[in-house]
Each structure stands twice: as structure tokens, then as C-alpha cells.
Design a protein around this motif. Structure first.
Motif, mmCIF file in Angstrom:
data_model
loop_
_atom_site.group_PDB
_atom_site.id
_atom_site.type_symbol
_atom_site.label_atom_id
_atom_site.label_comp_id
_atom_site.label_asym_id
_atom_site.label_seq_id
_atom_site.Cartn_x
_atom_site.Cartn_y
_atom_site.Cartn_z
ATOM 1 N N GLY A 1 9.930 54.472 29.105
ATOM 2 C CA GLY A 1 10.465 53.248 28.506
ATOM 3 C C GLY A 1 11.431 52.492 29.382
ATOM 4 N N LYS A 2 11.690 52.992 30.585
ATOM 5 C CA LYS A 2 12.670 52.358 31.466
ATOM 6 C C LYS A 2 12.311 50.906 31.771
ATOM 7 C CE LYS A 2 14.511 52.997 36.139
ATOM 8 N NZ LYS A 2 13.592 52.077 36.796
ATOM 9 N N ASP A 3 11.026 50.621 31.902
ATOM 10 C CA ASP A 3 10.580 49.265 32.231
ATOM 11 C C ASP A 3 9.880 48.591 31.054
ATOM 12 O OD1 ASP A 3 11.473 49.528 34.927
ATOM 13 O OD2 ASP A 3 9.702 50.757 35.329
ATOM 14 N N SER A 4 10.197 49.021 29.835
ATOM 15 C CA SER A 4 9.537 48.487 28.652
ATOM 16 C C SER A 4 9.941 47.041 28.370
ATOM 17 C CB SER A 4 9.888 49.346 27.430
ATOM 18 O OG SER A 4 9.397 48.730 26.255
ATOM 19 N N SER A 5 9.002 46.304 27.812
ATOM 20 C CA SER A 5 9.282 44.920 27.427
ATOM 21 C C SER A 5 9.121 44.704 25.927
ATOM 22 C CB SER A 5 8.340 43.970 28.186
ATOM 23 O OG SER A 5 6.987 44.267 27.849
ATOM 24 N N GLN A 6 9.026 45.796 25.162
ATOM 25 C CA GLN A 6 8.777 45.645 23.724
ATOM 26 C C GLN A 6 9.856 44.830 23.022
ATOM 27 O OE1 GLN A 6 5.939 46.165 22.980
ATOM 28 N NE2 GLN A 6 5.207 47.851 24.200
ATOM 29 N N LEU A 7 11.104 45.005 23.425
ATOM 30 C CA LEU A 7 12.195 44.251 22.802
ATOM 31 C C LEU A 7 11.956 42.751 22.940
ATOM 32 C CD1 LEU A 7 15.024 44.322 21.432
ATOM 33 C CD2 LEU A 7 16.002 44.293 23.722
ATOM 34 N N SER A 8 11.564 42.319 24.128
ATOM 35 C CA SER A 8 11.336 40.887 24.346
ATOM 36 C C SER A 8 10.012 40.413 23.760
ATOM 37 C CB SER A 8 11.385 40.567 25.850
ATOM 38 O OG SER A 8 10.366 41.281 26.527
ATOM 39 N N GLU A 9 9.090 41.352 23.466
ATOM 40 C CA GLU A 9 7.786 40.981 22.926
ATOM 41 C C GLU A 9 7.808 40.735 21.419
ATOM 42 O OE1 GLU A 9 4.824 40.384 24.514
ATOM 43 O OE2 GLU A 9 6.076 40.425 26.304
ATOM 44 N N VAL A 10 8.871 41.150 20.737
ATOM 45 C CA VAL A 10 8.917 40.999 19.278
ATOM 46 C C VAL A 10 8.779 39.535 18.870
ATOM 47 C CG1 VAL A 10 10.291 41.430 17.197
ATOM 48 C CG2 VAL A 10 10.249 43.116 19.022
ATOM 49 N N LYS A 11 9.207 38.628 19.711
ATOM 50 C CA LYS A 11 9.093 37.195 19.396
ATOM 51 C C LYS A 11 7.633 36.769 19.238
ATOM 52 C CE LYS A 11 9.291 35.642 24.250
ATOM 53 N NZ LYS A 11 9.347 36.978 24.858
ATOM 54 N N ASN A 12 6.701 37.561 19.766
ATOM 55 C CA ASN A 12 5.275 37.247 19.661
ATOM 56 C C ASN A 12 4.612 37.906 18.453
ATOM 57 O OD1 ASN A 12 5.310 35.750 22.104
ATOM 58 N ND2 ASN A 12 5.254 37.672 23.258
ATOM 59 N N ARG A 13 5.408 38.407 17.554
ATOM 60 C CA ARG A 13 4.879 39.066 16.362
ATOM 61 C C ARG A 13 4.230 38.040 15.432
ATOM 62 N NH1 ARG A 13 8.707 42.273 11.999
ATOM 63 N NH2 ARG A 13 7.043 42.941 10.573
ATOM 64 N N SER A 14 2.987 38.301 15.071
ATOM 65 C CA SER A 14 2.297 37.451 14.093
ATOM 66 C C SER A 14 1.971 38.222 12.819
ATOM 67 C CB SER A 14 1.011 36.869 14.704
ATOM 68 O OG SER A 14 0.126 37.910 15.090
ATOM 69 N N ASN A 15 1.991 39.549 12.896
ATOM 70 C CA ASN A 15 1.711 40.385 11.730
ATOM 71 C C ASN A 15 3.004 40.555 10.939
ATOM 72 O OD1 ASN A 15 1.100 42.366 9.879
ATOM 73 N ND2 ASN A 15 0.110 43.740 11.339
ATOM 74 N N LYS A 16 3.124 39.810 9.853
ATOM 75 C CA LYS A 16 4.328 39.882 9.018
ATOM 76 C C LYS A 16 4.130 40.798 7.807
ATOM 77 C CE LYS A 16 6.346 36.697 11.530
ATOM 78 N NZ LYS A 16 7.475 36.988 12.404
ATOM 79 N N LEU A 17 2.917 41.278 7.593
ATOM 80 C CA LEU A 17 2.627 42.109 6.425
ATOM 81 C C LEU A 17 3.020 43.562 6.632
ATOM 82 C CD1 LEU A 17 -0.860 40.638 5.466
ATOM 83 C CD2 LEU A 17 1.359 40.137 4.432
ATOM 84 N N CYS A 18 3.045 43.992 7.878
ATOM 85 C CA CYS A 18 3.368 45.386 8.192
ATOM 86 C C CYS A 18 4.784 45.455 8.761
ATOM 87 C CB CYS A 18 2.369 45.919 9.212
ATOM 88 S SG CYS A 18 2.638 47.643 9.668
#
Length: 197
Positions: free
Chosen positions: A128-145
Motif C-alpha cells: 500500500g505504500k504507493d496506493s492511490s485509493q484515497l485519491s480515487e474515492v472522488k471517482n466513486r459512482s456506486n452509491k448503493l454499496c
């Protein structure tokens, strides 16, 4: 939503069976891939029935019903092999994802899904040292889950994950590597509740 993921039920059983541990509001994911179905059942039988509604099994789903457990977790390979389909009725199901694209494609029946790694892992650094998941949350389109941040979550960054758009945090290394796991859990729950209030 705060979730705790177990590492080794035998190693941490003193904490996992402590009434003080269960005073906090959280779900406990029992993830011990070395445990047989019999080992897991014997351990769960030591947990008071009142707490079992908060247990989530990562393996041996066939023992869930007889133990009064209604939550099951299926990791990515299990989900891709459709192993969850036999349990869609009568259970709350969760799963794991490792990209925002994967998360966005989940069907609406999932109760929630992990997205990892959010931060560098505490228990298996440098994952996870080079993970980008934190910055990718802005691209979330699934609001049901509901999206549960996993990987490197601690009292220092739970708020960061929530502010980025996570609906909850899954805790592993920050709990089991703490000198006092119960006190660490309480601290994490307080931080989450202060944001969620």
C-alpha cells in the motif's frame, strides 16, 4: 461503521473473548485462514450469543447458520468464482475490492465492500505504500454499496478516509499491534463517532 479484522483467533483470543472488547460498537471479521471449520466453530461457541450478530465469517460459511451468524465475507477470488451466490438469501454479504473501477461495478445486494489499500499497511508494510485509493474515492459512482476503507487505518487517519468519502473503516494492524488493543479500538470508535455525529 467500524470493523475489526482478526488475524489469528488463537493468538488474540484473550482480547476477542473479553467483555470489555465487545462494549464498543463494531463488526468483527473473523479472518483466520489457518483455522479449520471445527476450530472456528469451537472458538465461536465461546462468544456469547448476543455478540454473534456482529460476527462476519471469511471462511467456512457452511457453519454460519448453526452458530447463529448472518454475515459472510467473500474476498475477490471467491466473488469472481460466484461462491457467494449460494448465500444471497438469508445472509448479509460483504466483499473486497482493490480498485475504484472494481468497486463501482458491484451489484447492489452487497451490504458493504472493502476498498484497499487506502494507506500503507501497518501489518504488512510496504504493502500500500504507493496506493492511490484515497485519491480515487472522488471517482466513486456506486452509491448503493457502502465503501469501507481498508489498509493502514489508525487513529491518525480515520478522519482523512471519512472526509475523502469512505463510509467506514476496517482496522487490523492498528488494533493487533497496539500494546492495548481494547483501548486502541475505543480511540478509533470515538474518532469515527465524532465525525459521524
Amino acid at each position: 461503521m467500524i470493523l475489526v479484522i482478526s488475524q489469528d483467533i488463537q493468538c488474540h483470543q484473550e482480547t476477542l473473548l473479553s467483555p470489555l472488547f465487545w462494549q464498543q460498537p463494531f463488526l468483527l471479521h473473523l479472518r483466520d485462514y489457518s483455522a479449520t471449520a471445527e476450530d472456528l466453530a469451537l472458538f465461536i461457541e465461546r462468544i456469547p450469543t448476543a455478540y454473534r450478530e456482529r460476527l462476519v465469517l471469511h471462511q467456512h460459511p457452511q457453519i454460519a447458520k448453526e452458530l447463529g451468524i448472518h454475515r459472510l465475507h467473500f474476498n475477490t477470488p471467491m466473488r469472481q468464482q460466484n461462491k457467494h451466490l449460494a448465500y444471497k438469501s438469508g445472509y448479509m454479504l460483504s466483499t473486497s475490492t482493490h480498485s475504484m473501477d472494481e468497486f463501482n461495478q458491484l451489484e447492489p445486494f452487497w451490504a458493504y465492500a472493502f476498498l484497499s489499500p487506502f494507506f500503507p499497511s501497518i501489518s504488512k508494510f510496504p504493502y500500500g505504500k504507493d496506493s492511490s485509493q484515497l485519491s480515487e474515492v472522488k471517482n466513486r459512482s456506486n452509491k448503493l454499496c457502502p465503501l469501507i476503507a481498508l489498509g493502514g487505518l489508525s487513529p491518525d487517519n480515520i478522519l482523512t478516509a471519512m472526509q475523502a468519502g469512505a463510509d467506514g473503516s476496517a482496522l487490523l494492524g492498528t488494533i493487533w499491534q497496539a500494546p492495548d488493543p481494547i483501548a486502541q479500538l475505543e480511540k478509533c470508535v470515538q474518532i469515527y463517532q465524532s465525525y459521524d455525529a
